[in-house]
Scaffold this active site. Structure first.
Site, PDB file in Angstrom:
ATOM      1  N   CYS A  84       0.849  -1.207   0.000  1.00 49.04           N
ATOM      2  CA  CYS A  84       0.000   0.000   0.000  1.00 49.04           C
ATOM      3  C   CYS A  84       0.883   1.256   0.000  1.00 49.04           C
ATOM      4  CB  CYS A  84      -0.963  -0.035   1.190  1.00 49.04           C
ATOM      5  SG  CYS A  84      -2.262   1.179   1.050  1.00 49.04           S
ATOM      6  N   HIS A 194      -3.701  -4.957  -0.061  1.00 48.56           N
ATOM      7  CA  HIS A 194      -3.170  -5.482   1.206  1.00 48.56           C
ATOM      8  C   HIS A 194      -3.197  -7.005   1.192  1.00 48.56           C
ATOM      9  CE1 HIS A 194      -2.818  -1.817   3.750  1.00 48.56           C
ATOM     10  NE2 HIS A 194      -3.622  -1.338   2.831  1.00 48.56           N
ATOM     11  N   GLU A 196      -2.135  -8.997   3.356  1.00 49.03           N
ATOM     12  CA  GLU A 196      -2.426  -9.464   4.723  1.00 49.03           C
ATOM     13  C   GLU A 196      -3.886  -9.317   5.082  1.00 49.03           C
ATOM     14  OE1 GLU A 196      -1.250  -6.634   3.930  1.00 49.03           O
ATOM     15  OE2 GLU A 196      -2.034  -5.095   5.296  1.00 49.03           O
ATOM     16  N   ASP A 243     -21.745  -7.513  17.893  1.00 54.78           N
ATOM     17  CA  ASP A 243     -21.953  -6.613  19.039  1.00 54.78           C
ATOM     18  C   ASP A 243     -21.476  -7.362  20.275  1.00 54.78           C
ATOM     19  OD1 ASP A 243     -25.066  -4.929  18.065  1.00 54.78           O
ATOM     20  OD2 ASP A 243     -23.110  -5.123  17.133  1.00 54.78           O
ATOM     21  N   ASP A 409     -26.206   6.044  14.640  1.00 58.31           N
ATOM     22  CA  ASP A 409     -27.345   5.314  15.222  1.00 58.31           C
ATOM     23  C   ASP A 409     -28.590   6.195  15.206  1.00 58.31           C
ATOM     24  OD1 ASP A 409     -24.998   4.141  17.613  1.00 58.31           O
ATOM     25  OD2 ASP A 409     -25.834   3.003  15.951  1.00 58.31           O
TER      26      ASP A 409
HETATM   27  O1  1PR Z   1     -20.855   5.256  20.768  1.00 58.56           O
HETATM   28  O2  1PR Z   1     -18.486   5.144  19.967  1.00 58.56           O
HETATM   29  O3  1PR Z   1     -19.176   3.968  22.079  1.00 58.56           O
HETATM   30  O4  1PR Z   1     -19.917   3.165  19.811  1.00 58.56           O
HETATM   31  C1  1PR Z   1     -20.907   2.267  20.215  1.00 58.56           C
HETATM   32  C2  1PR Z   1     -21.078   1.305  19.076  1.00 58.56           C
HETATM   33  O5  1PR Z   1     -21.899   0.226  19.516  1.00 58.56           O
HETATM   34  C3  1PR Z   1     -21.786   1.948  17.897  1.00 58.56           C
HETATM   35  O6  1PR Z   1     -21.287   1.393  16.680  1.00 58.56           O
HETATM   36  C4  1PR Z   1     -23.255   1.519  18.103  1.00 58.56           C
HETATM   37  O7  1PR Z   1     -23.900   1.353  16.837  1.00 58.56           O
HETATM   38  C5  1PR Z   1     -23.083   0.170  18.753  1.00 58.56           C
HETATM   39  N1  1PR Z   1     -24.151  -0.127  19.710  1.00 58.56           N
HETATM   40  C6  1PR Z   1     -24.316   0.453  20.899  1.00 58.56           C
HETATM   41  N2  1PR Z   1     -25.372  -0.140  21.513  1.00 58.56           N
HETATM   42  C7  1PR Z   1     -25.838  -1.089  20.688  1.00 58.56           C
HETATM   43  C8  1PR Z   1     -26.966  -1.996  20.971  1.00 58.56           C
HETATM   44  O8  1PR Z   1     -27.354  -2.789  20.099  1.00 58.56           O
HETATM   45  N3  1PR Z   1     -27.483  -1.905  22.199  1.00 58.56           N
HETATM   46  N4  1PR Z   1     -25.125  -1.827  18.394  1.00 58.56           N
HETATM   47  C9  1PR Z   1     -25.039  -1.078  19.539  1.00 58.56           C
HETATM   48  C10 1PR Z   1     -25.926  -1.350  17.402  1.00 58.56           C
HETATM   49  C11 1PR Z   1     -25.186  -1.933  15.255  1.00 58.56           C
HETATM   50  C12 1PR Z   1     -24.806  -3.166  14.501  1.00 58.56           C
HETATM   51  C13 1PR Z   1     -25.996  -4.069  14.371  1.00 58.56           C
HETATM   52  C14 1PR Z   1     -26.650  -3.778  13.064  1.00 58.56           C
HETATM   53  C15 1PR Z   1     -27.175  -4.991  12.343  1.00 58.56           C
HETATM   54  N5  1PR Z   1     -25.899  -2.323  16.431  1.00 58.56           N
HETATM   55  O9  1PR Z   1     -23.764  -3.793  15.122  1.00 58.56           O
HETATM   56  O10 1PR Z   1     -25.613  -5.335  14.498  1.00 58.56           O
HETATM   57  O11 1PR Z   1     -27.620  -2.833  13.378  1.00 58.56           O
HETATM   58  O12 1PR Z   1     -28.122  -5.627  13.141  1.00 58.56           O
HETATM   59  P1  1PR Z   1     -29.109  -6.728  12.474  1.00 58.56           P
HETATM   60  O13 1PR Z   1     -28.474  -7.239  11.215  1.00 58.56           O
HETATM   61  O14 1PR Z   1     -29.252  -7.793  13.518  1.00 58.56           O
HETATM   62  O15 1PR Z   1     -30.380  -6.012  12.195  1.00 58.56           O
HETATM   63  P2  1PR Z   1     -19.568   4.451  20.727  1.00 58.56           P
END
Ligand code: 1PR
Length: 558
Positions: A84, A194, A196, A243, A409
């Site tokens: 890269c 990349h 890797e 997550d 979000d």
């Molecule tokens: O705010 O910088 O500390 O980051 C927090 C991170 O964690 C952010 O990316 C936020 O989107 C994620 N987050 C926080 N709380 C939740 C929760 O679910 N309680 N996850 C969460 C939100 C985002 C994706 C999710 C998709 C696809 N989820 O990871 O999996 O929406 O879901 P699906 O395919 O099941 O519909 P910070």
């Protein structure tokens, strides 16, 4: 047993852990180059470039590496692999950090100047999996087939010119722009992509290089005739999100929200009240499974890190260290990346210092959620003037825009009358079948922070535009309304944001089956689609999503 150790030129600004892991996976040991005197003695130098051209050349000069490196390369008879930025520095100069006469001088081994992709014509950076057109029959590529895609992540490229044509090992096209994706002359080899991070294909490229060094055949490449009419295309990526949080027993588990509520409820056999945290598996094991099943990228999101400092959150760093040993596609990590002050000691860590820990642990990209909203609010409060101090600016300056993903979000705010919404928010008219619960035909997307727990008076489009201006390279666009519903992505949201920025957008939230991937790529210009629940619950295989995409004429990585 290999007869030599690989000399790794790690100038300390990048996440070279993944390059280390890939070389080790090929069966070779590594010796770090820490002194200029080691360069002439090296049997094979690997120079992984991460970060910006200017910072790389500055550090090479400061460490006294530039002169001995030019000497090492001068005869083209000593094995060298640049990756890269490690390829770009071989050229005469780059427009990154200064155009024209201010261009930063490179090592000057290959004629030509590195320039930026035209963001009026394509999303920049060029992120994802693309093909290669072979210009040489080289031992480096002996184990990979011409139609295997490889992973790119760069905003600058080396154009093909008459002066550098004989150097070209492979070329690639992105949105009609041809560029040099690999070079070789004698024992000097370098790739814009990349290896890797290009899965098994990438490991085979590394194996071809290292074997060529081992048996002395590296400089046996032969020029090929190239059909000027063939091109390559960037495929659409499937990203799997994990997550991650600790369950009630303190174990780090992969969980999944239902509109961001990750606790089991009556639907899952819990009679009343709040159940435990849904436990869908162990992070590293689940990520390794997705890697083998063809995930193009993997994202770990630490969803409760807003509660405690990530600096103390060693488990997440260990997840990355473990995962990056056996997973050779890009790893993104998010959750809790912002500046911290320890409540007890009063010690402060900048967002860049927090991000450094993740990069050193093996992350290729970091994702900013809540802090990105704060940075956008600050930019707007300052009348669009950048302060230079936000997490986005400091991390993208050090690691390059392509290493900074913004996770948004938002939640829908339905309105019957567009005029009732503050004009600072981007309001969209909805199709009839997408209307609100009371038939509202308009909506805007209100951003939230802290995992959806706190609403902010700013919309998703505004945050996306502001973060691009601050230097973010990609947007992970979630939608709380659609999260975990399995009813498909919020297409109106994806179009609203993609239409407002020139950086790649990853659609997220709501995927429930293969058709949702086809739908989001057919109806919006997103470059990637992310899913979590449907994969964790083993409802759908990644490969079946890719074959549905191919059947619909949407390019997907093999
Ligand atoms: O705010 O910088 O500390 O980051 C927090 C991170 O964690 C952010 O990316 C936020 O989107 C994620 N987050 C926080 N709380 C939740 C929760 O679910 N309680 N996850 C969460 C939100 C985002 C994706 C999710 C998709 C696809 N989820 O990871 O999996 O929406 O879901 P699906 O395919 O099941 O519909 P910070």
């Amino acid at each position: 047993m290999p007869s030599f150790k690989v000399s790794l030129l790690d100038y300390g600004a990048g996440n070279v852990r993944s390059v280390r892991n890939a070389i080790i996976a090929c069966g070779y040991e590594i010796e770090d180059i820490t002194e200029p005197s080691q360069i002439p003695l090296a049997k094979a130098i690997v120079f992984p470039g991460v970060g910006s051209y200017g910072s790389a050349m500055k550090v090479l000069k400061e460490k006294g590496f530039d002169a001995p490196l030019r000497e090492y390369l001068s005869g083209r008879d000593k094995p060298f692999l640049g990756i890269c930025l490690g390829m770009q520095t071989l050229f005469e100069s780059s427009d990154e950090h200064g155009e024209g006469v201010d261009a930063i001088p490179g090592l000057g081994v290959i004629p030509g100047r590195v320039i930026k992709f035209d963001e009026s014509k394509m999303a920049v950076p060029h992120i994802g999996w693309n093909g290669r057109i072979l210009h040489q029959d080289s031992p480096v590529l002996k184990y990979v087939s011409a139609d295997d895609d490889v992973y790119f992540v760069h905003s600058y490229f080396a154009p093909i010119t008459d002066e550098n044509k004989e150097w070209i090992l492979t070329s690639t096209t992105y949105s009609g722009q041809s560029f040099i994706s690999g070079v070789q002359r004698g024992c000097i080899v370098a790739t814009q992509f990349h290896p890797e991070k290009s899965g098994q294909t990438g490991l085979q490229v590394l194996k071809g290089f290292l074997e060529g060094v081992e048996n002395g055949t590296l400089d046996s490449a032969k020029q090929l005739d190239v059909d000027p009419n063939i091109g390559t295309e960037l495929v659409k990526r499937i990203v799997v999100a994990l997550d991650v949080r600790t369950n009630d027993h303190g174990d780090l588990v992969v969980t999944k929200g239902d509109q961001y509520d990750v606790r089991e409820n009556h639907r899952e056999g819990v009679s009343e009240g709040r159940g435990g945290v849904r436990n869908l598996g162990k992070p590293v094991a689940l990520a390794a499974r997705y890697y083998m099943e063809g995930a193009d990228e993997i994202a770990f999101l630490n969803i409760t890190s807003f509660r405690q400092g990530v600096v103390e959150d060693m488990p997440m760093l260990q997840v990355l260290e473990e995962a990056s040993k056996s997973i050779f596609v890009p790893l993104t990590v998010g959750g809790g990346i912002r500046s911290y002050t320890d409540p007890v000691s009063g010690q402060t860590w900048s967002a860049l210092e927090v991000a450094n820990r993740y990069f050193r642990a093996g992350a290729d990209k970091i994702s900013l959620g809540s802090d990105a909203v704060s940075a956008a609010e600050e930019l707007i409060a300052n009348g669009g003037e950048k302060s230079g101090g936000t997490s986005i600016e400091t991390i993208s300056h050090a690691y390059g825009a392509q290493a900074v993903v913004i996770s948004i979000d938002p939640k829908r705010v339905y309105v019957a009358d567009k005029a009732s919404v503050d004009s600072k928010h981007y309001v969209v008219e909805l199709d009839e079948n997408d209307a609100g619960p009371n038939g509202e035909r308009f909506c805007w997307w209100q951003c939230t922070v802290k995992g959806g727990r706190e609403e902010r008076d700013i919309c998703a489009v505004t945050v996306a535009k502001a973060c691009q201006k601050l230097g973010a390279g990609e947007i992970m666009l979630n939608c709380i309304d659609m999260d975990g519903q399995g009813k498909g992505y919020d297409l109106a949201l994806m179009n609203a944001v993609s239409g407002a920025v020139s950086i790649p957008v990853i659609a997220s939230s709501g995927a429930g089956n293969e058709s949702h991937f086809v739908q989001v790529f057919e109806k919006t210009s997103v470059q990637a689609a992310l899913a979590a629940g449907m994969f964790h619950r083993k409802e759908v295989e990644i490969e079946s999503c890719k074959s549905a995409m191919r059947d619909a004429g949407i390019p997907a990585r093999k």
